[in-house]
Design a protein around this motif. Sequence first.
Motif, PDB file in Angstrom:
ATOM      1  N   SER A  49      29.467 -35.161  28.513  1.00  0.00           N
ATOM      2  CA  SER A  49      29.025 -35.388  29.891  1.00  0.00           C
ATOM      3  C   SER A  49      29.915 -34.636  30.876  1.00  0.00           C
ATOM      4  O   SER A  49      29.440 -34.091  31.873  1.00  0.00           O
ATOM      5  CB  SER A  49      29.048 -36.887  30.222  1.00  0.00           C
ATOM      6  N   LEU A  52      29.003 -30.968  30.721  1.00  0.00           N
ATOM      7  CA  LEU A  52      27.707 -30.766  31.369  1.00  0.00           C
ATOM      8  C   LEU A  52      27.808 -30.943  32.883  1.00  0.00           C
ATOM      9  O   LEU A  52      27.104 -30.272  33.647  1.00  0.00           O
ATOM     10  CB  LEU A  52      26.676 -31.733  30.791  1.00  0.00           C
ATOM     11  N   SER A  56      26.902 -28.410  35.903  1.00  0.00           N
ATOM     12  CA  SER A  56      26.141 -28.742  37.113  1.00  0.00           C
ATOM     13  C   SER A  56      26.892 -28.317  38.375  1.00  0.00           C
ATOM     14  O   SER A  56      26.287 -27.854  39.342  1.00  0.00           O
ATOM     15  CB  SER A  56      25.869 -30.254  37.163  1.00  0.00           C
ATOM     16  N   LYS A  84      21.214 -29.920  29.607  1.00  0.00           N
ATOM     17  CA  LYS A  84      21.891 -31.223  29.489  1.00  0.00           C
ATOM     18  C   LYS A  84      21.113 -32.153  28.568  1.00  0.00           C
ATOM     19  O   LYS A  84      21.684 -32.810  27.691  1.00  0.00           O
ATOM     20  CB  LYS A  84      22.056 -31.851  30.875  1.00  0.00           C
ATOM     21  N   GLN A 151      22.446 -39.697  33.050  1.00  0.00           N
ATOM     22  CA  GLN A 151      23.512 -39.691  32.059  1.00  0.00           C
ATOM     23  C   GLN A 151      24.301 -40.996  32.093  1.00  0.00           C
ATOM     24  O   GLN A 151      24.585 -41.610  31.062  1.00  0.00           O
ATOM     25  CB  GLN A 151      24.478 -38.523  32.328  1.00  0.00           C
TER      26      GLN A 151
END
Length: 225
Positions: A49, A52, A56, A84, A151
């Motif tokens: 996460s 990712l 972003s 993602k 997420q």
Amino acid sequence: MSSQNVINEKSVLVFSALLALGFAIAGLAVGWIAGSLVIMFDGIYSLISLVLTLLSLGASWYIHSRYARPITRALLTPLVVAIKGAVILLLVSYSLYEAVSSLVEGGRAVNPSLAVLFGIVNVVGCGYGWWMIAHKNQTGQSQLVEAESRQWQMDTLLSLAVTLGFLGAWLVAHSPWSDYAVYADPMMMVLMSFYFIKVPFIMVRNALKELAPVTVKWYRTRSIA
């Protein structure tokens, strides 16, 4: 998107990255100590996460920079969301494979007391992250922040399922059926994998639906040029 929303988007992504880093370190450490496949998965998920989220952040910077063309902006956001979702989908699939292998090999002994304590802390922390990010994106103007919210939603529900599962494992370990407690950790991973595989699948599907017409438009633009 207004300048204020751009600033808000970047601040939310930075907050998400820092929170993911904290949970990644904690999850990997506690998962290793407790010997839990599920907690290790949670830590690895947080680590991915983080990566990712950094992706972003990079996309957000480029989209709102003076270098980005309108067609590139339209392509980049759904592309990042698709990436993602695909990475999370791969992680869940691999975790399912590991869990099934562990079941076949006779289970996995864990420290349920430590796992339950960590789970409670995780649920509170991830729930706060999910609420904060969703609250910051109430207008729904940022797809990148929306992806972050999904997420953290997945991580919160995962942590809640883990906590309840380990509470059940603790009860089994102190019952006449204590020999079956070793199957609790991989079985939880199997059940969670089947449930949570839906979230990244929807992310990828929706992103590809949005990406297809923009890609065609981009290709036609390049052909004309």
